[in-house]
Design an enzyme around this catalytic site. Structure first.
Site, PDB file in Angstrom:
ATOM      1  N   GLU A 155       9.996   2.148  10.189  1.00 61.30           N
ATOM      2  CA  GLU A 155      11.013   3.149   9.827  1.00 61.30           C
ATOM      3  C   GLU A 155      10.332   4.501   9.951  1.00 61.30           C
ATOM      4  O   GLU A 155       9.504   4.859   9.113  1.00 61.30           O
ATOM      5  CB  GLU A 155      11.487   2.937   8.384  1.00 61.30           C
ATOM      6  CG  GLU A 155      12.232   1.644   8.155  1.00 61.30           C
ATOM      7  CD  GLU A 155      13.641   1.647   8.728  1.00 61.30           C
ATOM      8  OE1 GLU A 155      14.168   2.730   9.064  1.00 61.30           O
ATOM      9  OE2 GLU A 155      14.196   0.555   8.869  1.00 61.30           O
ATOM     10  N   GLU A 202      10.589  17.226  13.877  1.00 61.75           N
ATOM     11  CA  GLU A 202      10.910  17.058  12.459  1.00 61.75           C
ATOM     12  C   GLU A 202      10.184  18.134  11.641  1.00 61.75           C
ATOM     13  O   GLU A 202       8.981  18.326  11.807  1.00 61.75           O
ATOM     14  CB  GLU A 202      10.433  15.661  12.028  1.00 61.75           C
ATOM     15  CG  GLU A 202      10.901  15.247  10.669  1.00 61.75           C
ATOM     16  CD  GLU A 202      10.434  13.843  10.302  1.00 61.75           C
ATOM     17  OE1 GLU A 202       9.258  13.504  10.553  1.00 61.75           O
ATOM     18  OE2 GLU A 202      11.243  13.074   9.746  1.00 61.75           O
ATOM     19  N   LYS A 244       0.847  -1.196   0.000  1.00 60.26           N
ATOM     20  CA  LYS A 244       0.000   0.000   0.000  1.00 60.26           C
ATOM     21  C   LYS A 244       0.884   1.248   0.000  1.00 60.26           C
ATOM     22  O   LYS A 244       1.428   1.654   1.028  1.00 60.26           O
ATOM     23  CB  LYS A 244      -0.895   0.033   1.248  1.00 60.26           C
ATOM     24  CG  LYS A 244      -1.941   1.122   1.127  1.00 60.26           C
ATOM     25  CD  LYS A 244      -2.387   1.703   2.436  1.00 60.26           C
ATOM     26  CE  LYS A 244      -1.554   2.829   2.919  1.00 60.26           C
ATOM     27  NZ  LYS A 244      -1.576   4.050   2.089  1.00 60.26           N
ATOM     28  N   CYS A 272      13.845  11.507   5.379  1.00 59.07           N
ATOM     29  CA  CYS A 272      13.787  11.154   6.803  1.00 59.07           C
ATOM     30  C   CYS A 272      15.114  11.420   7.496  1.00 59.07           C
ATOM     31  O   CYS A 272      15.151  11.751   8.676  1.00 59.07           O
ATOM     32  CB  CYS A 272      13.385   9.698   6.957  1.00 59.07           C
ATOM     33  SG  CYS A 272      14.395   8.604   5.964  1.00 59.07           S
TER      34      CYS A 272
HETATM   35  P1  NAD Z   1       2.431   8.902   7.222  1.00 53.96           P
HETATM   36  O1  NAD Z   1       2.720   8.212   8.495  1.00 53.96           O
HETATM   37  O2  NAD Z   1       1.391   9.941   7.202  1.00 53.96           O
HETATM   38  O3  NAD Z   1       2.034   7.855   6.094  1.00 53.96           O
HETATM   39  C1  NAD Z   1       2.868   6.776   5.735  1.00 53.96           C
HETATM   40  C2  NAD Z   1       2.001   5.680   5.158  1.00 53.96           C
HETATM   41  O4  NAD Z   1       1.171   5.152   6.184  1.00 53.96           O
HETATM   42  C3  NAD Z   1       1.057   6.124   4.056  1.00 53.96           C
HETATM   43  O5  NAD Z   1       0.963   5.083   3.111  1.00 53.96           O
HETATM   44  C4  NAD Z   1      -0.257   6.311   4.800  1.00 53.96           C
HETATM   45  O6  NAD Z   1      -1.389   6.188   3.961  1.00 53.96           O
HETATM   46  C5  NAD Z   1      -0.208   5.191   5.811  1.00 53.96           C
HETATM   47  N1  NAD Z   1      -0.967   5.395   7.041  1.00 53.96           N
HETATM   48  C6  NAD Z   1      -1.334   6.566   7.610  1.00 53.96           C
HETATM   49  N2  NAD Z   1      -1.990   6.329   8.767  1.00 53.96           N
HETATM   50  C7  NAD Z   1      -2.023   4.982   8.939  1.00 53.96           C
HETATM   51  C8  NAD Z   1      -2.553   4.118   9.949  1.00 53.96           C
HETATM   52  N3  NAD Z   1      -3.165   4.587  11.014  1.00 53.96           N
HETATM   53  N4  NAD Z   1      -2.395   2.786   9.800  1.00 53.96           N
HETATM   54  C9  NAD Z   1      -1.737   2.285   8.740  1.00 53.96           C
HETATM   55  N5  NAD Z   1      -1.223   3.052   7.733  1.00 53.96           N
HETATM   56  C10 NAD Z   1      -1.360   4.388   7.834  1.00 53.96           C
HETATM   57  O7  NAD Z   1       3.852   9.450   6.739  1.00 53.96           O
HETATM   58  P2  NAD Z   1       4.146  10.328   5.467  1.00 53.96           P
HETATM   59  O8  NAD Z   1       3.696  11.706   5.783  1.00 53.96           O
HETATM   60  O9  NAD Z   1       3.657   9.642   4.239  1.00 53.96           O
HETATM   61  O10 NAD Z   1       5.754  10.252   5.435  1.00 53.96           O
HETATM   62  C11 NAD Z   1       6.549  11.123   6.119  1.00 53.96           C
HETATM   63  C12 NAD Z   1       7.154  10.469   7.340  1.00 53.96           C
HETATM   64  O11 NAD Z   1       7.862   9.279   6.972  1.00 53.96           O
HETATM   65  C13 NAD Z   1       8.205  11.345   7.999  1.00 53.96           C
HETATM   66  O12 NAD Z   1       8.048  11.335   9.393  1.00 53.96           O
HETATM   67  C14 NAD Z   1       9.515  10.685   7.604  1.00 53.96           C
HETATM   68  O13 NAD Z   1      10.578  10.962   8.475  1.00 53.96           O
HETATM   69  C15 NAD Z   1       9.140   9.252   7.571  1.00 53.96           C
HETATM   70  N6  NAD Z   1      10.094   8.482   6.755  1.00 53.96           N
HETATM   71  C16 NAD Z   1      10.983   7.654   7.385  1.00 53.96           C
HETATM   72  C17 NAD Z   1      11.916   6.940   6.643  1.00 53.96           C
HETATM   73  C18 NAD Z   1      12.922   6.035   7.312  1.00 53.96           C
HETATM   74  O14 NAD Z   1      13.635   5.308   6.612  1.00 53.96           O
HETATM   75  N7  NAD Z   1      13.032   6.019   8.635  1.00 53.96           N
HETATM   76  C19 NAD Z   1      11.936   7.067   5.259  1.00 53.96           C
HETATM   77  C20 NAD Z   1      11.014   7.912   4.647  1.00 53.96           C
HETATM   78  C21 NAD Z   1      10.095   8.610   5.404  1.00 53.96           C
END
Ligand code: NAD
Length: 488
Positions: A247, A382, A173, A281
């Site tokens: 992550e 962040e 997803k 990230c």
């Molecule tokens: P997000 O948490 O809003 O969404 C990530 C994914 O999770 C999306 O596909 C979203 O639809 C899904 N999602 C949202 N709520 C959910 C729930 N309750 N249950 C299951 N799935 C759910 O994050 P984002 O805004 O898409 O990404 C940005 C974040 O990701 C930042 O905090 C960034 O630091 C982090 N990130 C971390 C890494 C790493 O390697 N550590 C890499 C890239 C991004």
């Protein structure tokens, strides 16, 4: 206009309720695609298909079959690299150069895991002569893979390659803001002769992700995204104690000592913070500079910032594109204002660039906030945008204490010519990656992941494959004899 569908049980299909979502270009807000927007019911179909495939003939595949599959996927990525890079830039706003680099890294990831899978062999353990004791690695089962919008296909590849390589089945997803490259990737997988249900794509929002996290038919969830969703996934996973990999975010210090090569450190302070407009990230947005060079360092950054070319990622001269969404744009501007309100000094940026071309789209100037202190919100949370916050430190101990004083622990960098200090700092910093005299490099051979609130588990490297396996002790007694212990 691109139209995407779901891919479930080997079939392209529309969501049960025919839901769609307009996908918007961050560069000009034009609608670039209509993506299928799934619901929990679609996710349940995909999970059931993945379950059937796992419990069926897919379990019989050999490591050779799976290594060949990963290599074949790498070839298809190479074949369609330009198309994929184009889609990634269109959807995320990042420069085409960055997207092309991503595609190279993605193919390399599949090849790396192909090699690793091919070299897998269980261990034969020392045991009595009438016993065969083996340690075997087996797939975990149905894997739910949830990815964010900043590196859509790269993050997907870090999960899909080891998951399939280890013999699992997959429901992926992607973020519903950026589904386009994962959709094209699925078209590539559909060219291969995989049994139905081995690979499933369900595009949709949080509820689809939540279904993957909650379902008792999912054995492992690997999630990359923010802490808020990460926490709810961790809670949901208790339903069947499924395996989780998280992550999450970071607050990554980039620490410059006075004895560093300052030309390189200034240049990399910009790379650290402004690749993909800071939506990384591991972005080094928290710059920490030793007192004696602080003012000169800020001065050199201030000279470079106005020269950064902001523009459409498809234009060759562009160095930084827009941020990905309106919500992100608003959040970053809010963080900058919060910093100024707490006493930070705005040296450059902090607003939409002037000019008609920047009126539509999610544009921000590269921003530098100086005189930031460790207590300020902008030094703790962040920002995930093109913003450098610059703090001053007076000693190694002070730098270390401030850098470690964060709930996060994803990545950090240290700039110094003193090897002893470099070694001391890289040992003492509590982060999953510590770079010295560099920023950002990662590769499939080295593990990626965070300490503390930056996550659970690791991706890439051997451990990135092991996370998708169960370890079994197989014990075979070739000559059983009665023991006569009880009531004989
Ligand atoms: P997000 O948490 O809003 O969404 C990530 C994914 O999770 C999306 O596909 C979203 O639809 C899904 N999602 C949202 N709520 C959910 C729930 N309750 N249950 C299951 N799935 C759910 O994050 P984002 O805004 O898409 O990404 C940005 C974040 O990701 C930042 O905090 C960034 O630091 C982090 N990130 C971390 C890494 C790493 O390697 N550590 C890499 C890239 C991004």
């Amino acid at each position: 206009m691109i139209q995407t569908q779901l891919y479930i049980d080997g079939q392209w299909q529309s969501p049960i309720d025919q839901g769609t979502r307009a996908i918007v270009s961050p560069a000009d807000e034009a609608v670039i695609a209509q993506a299928a927007e799934a619901t929990r019911a679609d996710a349940r179909l995909a999970i059931a298909a993945a379950r059937r495939a796992f419990d069926g003939p897919w379990r019989q595949t050999t490591i050779r079959d799976r290594a060949r599959l990963l290599n074949k996927i790498a070839e298809l990525i190479d074949r369609d690299a330009e198309k994929l890079a184009h889609l990634e830039s269109l959807n995320t706003g990042k420069t085409l150069t960055e997207s092309r680099t991503d595609m190279g890294d993605i193919a390399a990831t599949f090849r790396y895991f192909a090699g690793l899978v091919a070299s897998e062999s269980g261990a034969v353990n020392e045991a009595p002569h009438h016993v065969i004791s083996r340690t075997l690695r087996e797939p975990v089962g149905v894997c739910g893979l949830i990815t964010p919008w900043n590196y859509p296909l790269l993050q997907a590849a870090w999960k899909i390659a080891p998951a399939l390589g280890a013999g699992n089945t997959v429901v992926i997803k992607p973020s519903n803001l950026t589904p386009l490259t994962t959709h094209h990737f699925t078209q590539l997988v559909a060219e291969l002769d995989l049994p139905p249900g081995v690979f499933n794509l369900v595009t949709g929002g949080a509820e689809v992700g939540a279904e993957l996290a909650e379902s008792v038919d999912v054995d492992l969830v690997s999630f990359t995204g923010g802490a808020f969703a990460g926490e709810s996934i961790m809670k949901a996973a208790t339903g069947n104690f499924k395996r989780i990999g998280l992550e999450l975010g970071g607050k990554n210090p980039n620490i410059v000592f006075a004895d560093a090569d300052l030309d390189a450190a200034v240049d990399y302070a910009l790379n650290a913070a402004f690749f993909h407009a800071g939506q990384v990230c591991s972005a080094g947005s928290r710059l920490m500079v030793e007192d004696s060079i602080y003012d000169a360092f800020i001065g050199r950054l201030a000279e470079r910032l106005p020269r950064i070319v902001i523009g459409n990622g498809f234009h060759g001269e562009t160095q930084m594109g827009p941020v990905q969404s309106a919500q992100q744009h608003e959040k970053i501007l809010g963080m900058v204002q919060a910093g100024i309100a707490e006493g930070a000094r705005l040296v450059h940026g902090g607003k939409r660039p002037p000019g008609d071309v920047y009126k539509r789209g999610y544009w921000l100037e590269p921003t530098l906030l100086a005189d930031v202190t460790a207590e300020m919100k902008i030094a703790k949370e962040e920002i995930f945008g093109p913003v450098i916050t610059a703090e001053r430190f007076r000693s190694e101990e002070e730098a270390l204490r401030a850098a470690n004083d964060t709930p996060y622990g994803l990545a950090a960098a240290v700039w110094t010519r003193d090897l002893d200090k470099a070694n001391r700092m890289s040992r003492a910093l509590r982060f999953g990656t510590v770079w010295v005299n560099d920023y950002h490099p990662y590769f499939p051979e080295a593990p990626w992941g965070g300490y503390k609130a930056s996550g659970i588990g690791r991706e890439l490297a051997r451990i990135g494959l092991d996370e998708y396996t169960e370890l079994k002790h197989s014990y075979i007694n070739l000559a059983p004899k009665a023991m006569g212990w009880f009531g004989a």
